[in-house]
Design a protein around this motif. Structure first.
Motif, PDB file in Angstrom:
ATOM      1  N   LEU A 416     -87.690  40.698  29.920  1.00 17.65           N
ATOM      2  CA  LEU A 416     -88.110  40.742  28.517  1.00 17.65           C
ATOM      3  C   LEU A 416     -87.634  42.060  27.914  1.00 17.65           C
ATOM      4  CD1 LEU A 416     -89.863  39.554  26.172  1.00 17.65           C
ATOM      5  CD2 LEU A 416     -91.733  40.936  27.081  1.00 17.65           C
ATOM      6  N   SER A 417     -86.880  41.990  26.826  1.00 20.00           N
ATOM      7  CA  SER A 417     -86.369  43.187  26.154  1.00 20.00           C
ATOM      8  C   SER A 417     -86.844  43.200  24.713  1.00 20.00           C
ATOM      9  CB  SER A 417     -84.838  43.226  26.210  1.00 20.00           C
ATOM     10  OG  SER A 417     -84.289  42.211  25.399  1.00 20.00           O
ATOM     11  N   GLU A 418     -86.547  44.299  24.018  1.00 21.98           N
ATOM     12  CA  GLU A 418     -86.940  44.418  22.612  1.00 21.98           C
ATOM     13  C   GLU A 418     -86.267  43.377  21.743  1.00 21.98           C
ATOM     14  OE1 GLU A 418     -87.956  48.990  21.734  1.00 21.98           O
ATOM     15  OE2 GLU A 418     -85.861  48.633  22.224  1.00 21.98           O
ATOM     16  N   ASP A 419     -85.071  42.875  22.182  1.00 19.15           N
ATOM     17  CA  ASP A 419     -84.332  41.897  21.390  1.00 19.15           C
ATOM     18  C   ASP A 419     -84.757  40.464  21.685  1.00 19.15           C
ATOM     19  OD1 ASP A 419     -82.881  43.963  20.282  1.00 19.15           O
ATOM     20  OD2 ASP A 419     -81.375  43.915  21.882  1.00 19.15           O
ATOM     21  N   THR A 420     -85.610  40.253  22.708  1.00 19.84           N
ATOM     22  CA  THR A 420     -86.032  38.900  23.071  1.00 19.84           C
ATOM     23  C   THR A 420     -86.912  38.309  21.961  1.00 19.84           C
ATOM     24  OG1 THR A 420     -85.994  39.527  25.411  1.00 19.84           O
ATOM     25  CG2 THR A 420     -87.181  37.515  24.822  1.00 19.84           C
ATOM     26  N   TYR A 421     -86.688  37.028  21.639  1.00 13.18           N
ATOM     27  CA  TYR A 421     -87.482  36.357  20.612  1.00 13.18           C
ATOM     28  C   TYR A 421     -88.762  35.789  21.238  1.00 13.18           C
ATOM     29  CZ  TYR A 421     -83.955  36.695  17.008  1.00 13.18           C
ATOM     30  OH  TYR A 421     -83.085  37.170  16.072  1.00 13.18           O
ATOM     31  N   VAL A 422     -89.913  36.012  20.564  1.00  9.92           N
ATOM     32  CA  VAL A 422     -91.216  35.569  21.049  1.00  9.92           C
ATOM     33  C   VAL A 422     -91.961  34.875  19.910  1.00  9.92           C
ATOM     34  CG1 VAL A 422     -91.366  37.429  22.753  1.00  9.92           C
ATOM     35  CG2 VAL A 422     -92.292  37.793  20.467  1.00  9.92           C
ATOM     36  N   TRP A 423     -93.019  34.075  20.300  1.00 12.61           N
ATOM     37  CA  TRP A 423     -93.826  33.367  19.302  1.00 12.61           C
ATOM     38  C   TRP A 423     -95.195  33.117  19.884  1.00 12.61           C
ATOM     39  CZ3 TRP A 423     -96.422  28.751  19.192  1.00 12.61           C
ATOM     40  CH2 TRP A 423     -96.871  28.314  17.952  1.00 12.61           C
ATOM     41  N   LYS A 424     -96.233  33.198  19.022  1.00  9.90           N
ATOM     42  CA  LYS A 424     -97.596  32.855  19.408  1.00  9.90           C
ATOM     43  C   LYS A 424     -98.240  32.096  18.256  1.00  9.90           C
ATOM     44  CE  LYS A 424     -99.952  36.942  17.577  1.00  9.90           C
ATOM     45  NZ  LYS A 424    -100.888  38.028  17.852  1.00  9.90           N
ATOM     46  N   GLN A 425     -99.421  31.550  18.538  1.00 16.32           N
ATOM     47  CA  GLN A 425    -100.156  30.815  17.509  1.00 16.32           C
ATOM     48  C   GLN A 425    -100.434  31.725  16.316  1.00 16.32           C
ATOM     49  OE1 GLN A 425    -101.024  27.721  17.227  1.00 16.32           O
ATOM     50  NE2 GLN A 425    -100.394  26.943  19.233  1.00 16.32           N
ATOM     51  N   GLY A 426    -100.146  31.221  15.092  1.00 22.72           N
ATOM     52  CA  GLY A 426    -100.385  32.003  13.890  1.00 22.72           C
ATOM     53  C   GLY A 426     -99.135  32.634  13.306  1.00 22.72           C
ATOM     54  N   MET A 427     -98.040  32.697  14.113  1.00 21.42           N
ATOM     55  CA  MET A 427     -96.792  33.273  13.612  1.00 21.42           C
ATOM     56  C   MET A 427     -95.992  32.194  12.894  1.00 21.42           C
ATOM     57  SD  MET A 427     -95.721  35.752  16.834  1.00 21.42           S
ATOM     58  CE  MET A 427     -94.097  36.025  16.144  1.00 21.42           C
ATOM     59  N   ALA A 428     -95.357  32.581  11.781  1.00 19.37           N
ATOM     60  CA  ALA A 428     -94.609  31.618  10.977  1.00 19.37           C
ATOM     61  C   ALA A 428     -93.286  31.248  11.631  1.00 19.37           C
ATOM     62  CB  ALA A 428     -94.357  32.183   9.572  1.00 19.37           C
ATOM     63  N   GLN A 429     -92.722  32.150  12.397  1.00 17.49           N
ATOM     64  CA  GLN A 429     -91.421  31.905  13.001  1.00 17.49           C
ATOM     65  C   GLN A 429     -91.256  32.808  14.225  1.00 17.49           C
ATOM     66  OE1 GLN A 429     -88.573  32.936  10.037  1.00 17.49           O
ATOM     67  NE2 GLN A 429     -89.173  35.065   9.922  1.00 17.49           N
ATOM     68  N   TRP A 430     -90.197  32.545  14.975  1.00 19.87           N
ATOM     69  CA  TRP A 430     -89.886  33.386  16.127  1.00 19.87           C
ATOM     70  C   TRP A 430     -89.457  34.767  15.648  1.00 19.87           C
ATOM     71  CZ3 TRP A 430     -90.117  31.882  21.331  1.00 19.87           C
ATOM     72  CH2 TRP A 430     -90.397  30.540  21.556  1.00 19.87           C
ATOM     73  N   MET A 431     -89.895  35.803  16.327  1.00 25.33           N
ATOM     74  CA  MET A 431     -89.553  37.179  15.977  1.00 25.33           C
ATOM     75  C   MET A 431     -89.127  37.924  17.245  1.00 25.33           C
ATOM     76  SD  MET A 431     -92.702  38.104  13.400  1.00 25.33           S
ATOM     77  CE  MET A 431     -92.031  39.746  13.092  1.00 25.33           C
ATOM     78  N   GLN A 432     -88.314  38.988  17.055  1.00 26.16           N
ATOM     79  CA  GLN A 432     -87.952  39.837  18.184  1.00 26.16           C
ATOM     80  C   GLN A 432     -89.172  40.643  18.625  1.00 26.16           C
ATOM     81  OE1 GLN A 432     -84.516  41.864  16.481  1.00 26.16           O
ATOM     82  NE2 GLN A 432     -83.190  40.764  17.898  1.00 26.16           N
ATOM     83  N   ALA A 433     -89.243  40.897  19.923  1.00 22.75           N
ATOM     84  CA  ALA A 433     -90.431  41.550  20.487  1.00 22.75           C
ATOM     85  C   ALA A 433     -90.684  42.905  19.854  1.00 22.75           C
ATOM     86  CB  ALA A 433     -90.274  41.692  22.001  1.00 22.75           C
ATOM     87  N   ARG A 434     -89.630  43.617  19.441  1.00 29.08           N
ATOM     88  CA  ARG A 434     -89.802  44.950  18.861  1.00 29.08           C
ATOM     89  C   ARG A 434     -90.586  44.903  17.542  1.00 29.08           C
ATOM     90  NH1 ARG A 434     -84.140  44.651  17.862  1.00 29.08           N
ATOM     91  NH2 ARG A 434     -83.772  46.266  19.400  1.00 29.08           N
ATOM     92  N   ASP A 435     -90.588  43.707  16.878  1.00 30.67           N
ATOM     93  CA  ASP A 435     -91.255  43.584  15.581  1.00 30.67           C
ATOM     94  C   ASP A 435     -92.679  43.037  15.711  1.00 30.67           C
ATOM     95  OD1 ASP A 435     -88.938  44.486  14.330  1.00 30.67           O
ATOM     96  OD2 ASP A 435     -88.086  42.465  14.280  1.00 30.67           O
ATOM     97  N   THR A 436     -93.203  42.949  16.926  1.00 28.19           N
ATOM     98  CA  THR A 436     -94.557  42.463  17.142  1.00 28.19           C
ATOM     99  C   THR A 436     -95.365  43.526  17.870  1.00 28.19           C
ATOM    100  OG1 THR A 436     -94.090  41.461  19.292  1.00 28.19           O
ATOM    101  CG2 THR A 436     -93.591  40.134  17.326  1.00 28.19           C
ATOM    102  N   GLU A 437     -96.618  43.164  18.189  1.00 32.23           N
ATOM    103  CA  GLU A 437     -97.467  44.104  18.925  1.00 32.23           C
ATOM    104  C   GLU A 437     -96.960  44.370  20.330  1.00 32.23           C
ATOM    105  OE1 GLU A 437    -101.285  42.336  19.547  1.00 32.23           O
ATOM    106  OE2 GLU A 437    -100.452  40.328  19.866  1.00 32.23           O
TER     107      GLU A 437
END
Length: 459
Positions: A416-437
């Motif tokens: 898992l890197s900062e550029d990896t795309y992640v998603w959880k319940q409540g998110m509108a779309q997939w985001m890169q890990a660096r832009d989440t908690e």
């Protein structure tokens, strides 16, 4: 070009103009004067007319009395008589010693400002080395087109002032420079931009960008022209060469081993993730069981407290009744008669009722307090917060969901890197890990090691 009297110079004025249909730079000389024929080749008569069309510029290059080379720039459209009124600089080169019909020396260049020049160039095979495998030179050839025009005409004339300017000679200078710089840039790309030599053909845009950014400022400085476009048409590798075949085999084996090693790491990470998730689930169930048992114990204890409060209240009522009877029996009428005394009985009832009511109220209040305490403790504990879980895109495949503990291990292993795309319940779309908690997971994670051993610095 033309004269009022063709082939004659004495007493006649020159008409200085360019009648060429297609040209980039054209040098004027009096009609009838051939290159190097006489010293009067660049002679311009005082009073001659200068005609400059729209879209072109004329530059007069002359030498002052102090032997300094100077320029006079005339941007079209212009149609002027050459004299000191229109060209004050002539006062420095036309003195009283010259007659009104005596020519002065000045070179006149006409420059077409709207003309674009294209030059095709081709660099034959030259050796390019991959810094990881310096023993395998790969032959590479480059073909392309350069488009340029003249923007800084004063600098152009200064850099290219010739007795007889020929565009074909100038094109050859440009072509030679492009070939030299192309070799230098392409040979440096494997090291400077980490492009494997065997992939140069597919990285034509990067080759184009690197060469264009390098050539543009040098063309303006060295040749006085503006490079409008550089188009690399092909980067060709001699795939029949033995060194290319050997390099291809070596890199293929390394790539295969790297894929296998990475697959093993991914499988192990997946197993570890599943084990950790199982352990976390088991721990969560254990906590829930213990909380449920505790709630049941509190409910049972509350029931016991309520029963005890009722028993105590009954005891108080019984004691009050007994006290009432005793008070009624002891209160006589004052005559020594121990029989029934109505007044004493009424007084006893009043006192017993007051005491009983007071005790009952006290016990009732105590019971209410105990019930409130029991109800407060009977409330089920808040549910264990559900750990936040994320889905992860790994090699364009959706995996998960994984909780934070699993994601932390995945970040430590490089899965898992900062550029990896992640998603959880409540998110509108997939985001890169660096832009989440999850960005906190990468604060102390070392970078992923390169797929090949680092290249030792050259001496």
């Amino acid at each position: 070009m033309g004269l009022f009297s063709k082939g004659k110079t004495g007493g006649m004025m020159n008409v200085i103009r360019c009648d060429e249909k297609e040209y980039l730079v054209w040098k004027w000389r009096p009609e009838g004067q051939e290159l190097g024929a006489s010293k009067r080749e660049n002679g311009i008569r005082y009073g001659s007319s200068l005609r400059v069309k729209d879209g072109e510029v004329a530059i007069l290059v002359y030498t002052t009395k102090e032997n300094e080379d100077c320029q006079e720039v005339i941007v079209g459209p212009q149609d002027k008589i050459i004299n000191t009124a229109n060209f004050p600089v002539l006062a420095d080169i036309v003195g009283l010693g010259y007659g009104g019909d005596t020519p002065f020396q000045a070179e006149v260049y006409f420059i077409n400002l709207s003309e674009n020049v294209q030059i095709l160039f081709g660099v034959p095979y030259f050796d390019v080395f991959d810094p990881r495998f310096p023993d395998f030179p790969v032959p590479v050839a480059v073909r392309g087109t350069i488009t340029f025009n003249i923007s800084d005409y004063s600098a152009f004339i200064k850099n290219n002032r010739l007795i007889n300017f020929e565009i074909k000679d100038f094109k050859q200078q440009i072509r030679s420079a492009v070939m030299k710089y192309t070799k230098s840039i392409v040979m440096s790309l494997p090291a400077s931009r980490n492009i494997p030599v065997v992939q140069l053909e597919s990285q034509i845009l990067q080759v184009n960008d690197a060469l264009e950014s390098y050539l543009r400022p040098r063309f303006e400085k060295d040749f006085g022209v503006c490079m409008k476009a550089l188009d690399i048409e092909a980067v060709e590798i001699n795939k029949d060469s033995e060194t290319y075949k050997e390099l291809k085999r070596v890199t293929k084996d390394i790539a295969s081993e790297t894929v296998i090693a990475q697959s093993d790491v991914n499988i192990q990470n997946l197993r570890d993730s599943q084990r950790i998730m199982s352990e976390n689930m088991e721990e969560s169930l254990r906590i829930q069981r213990e909380e449920a048992q505790r709630a049941q114990r509190l409910k049972t204890e509350t029931s016991y407290i309520g029963a005890h409060a009722l028993n105590r209240q009954a005891d108080v009522m019984q004691a009050a009744a007994e006290s009432l009877g005793k008070i009624g029996g002891t209160m006589g009428d004052g005559s020594g008669n121990d029989g029934f005394n109505p007044a004493g009985m009424m007084t006893g009832m009043m006192m017993g009722g007051a005491i009983g009511s007071q005790m009952a109220g006290y016990m009732n209040q105590m019971g209410q307090n105990l019930n409130a305490f029991a109800q407060q403790n009977m409330q089920a504990p808040p549910p264990t917060p559900k750990p936040v879980s994320y889905y992860v895109l790994i090699d364009n495949q959706q995996s998960g969901p994984f909780d934070e503990n699993v994601l932390r291990q995945m970040a430590s292993s490089g899965q898992l890197s900062e550029d990896t795309y992640v998603w959880k319940q409540g998110m509108a779309q997939w985001m890169q890990a660096r832009d989440t908690e999850l960005n906190k997971l990468f604060a102390s994670v070392p970078p992923v090691p390169p797929p090949f051993p680092p290249i030792p610095p050259t001496k």
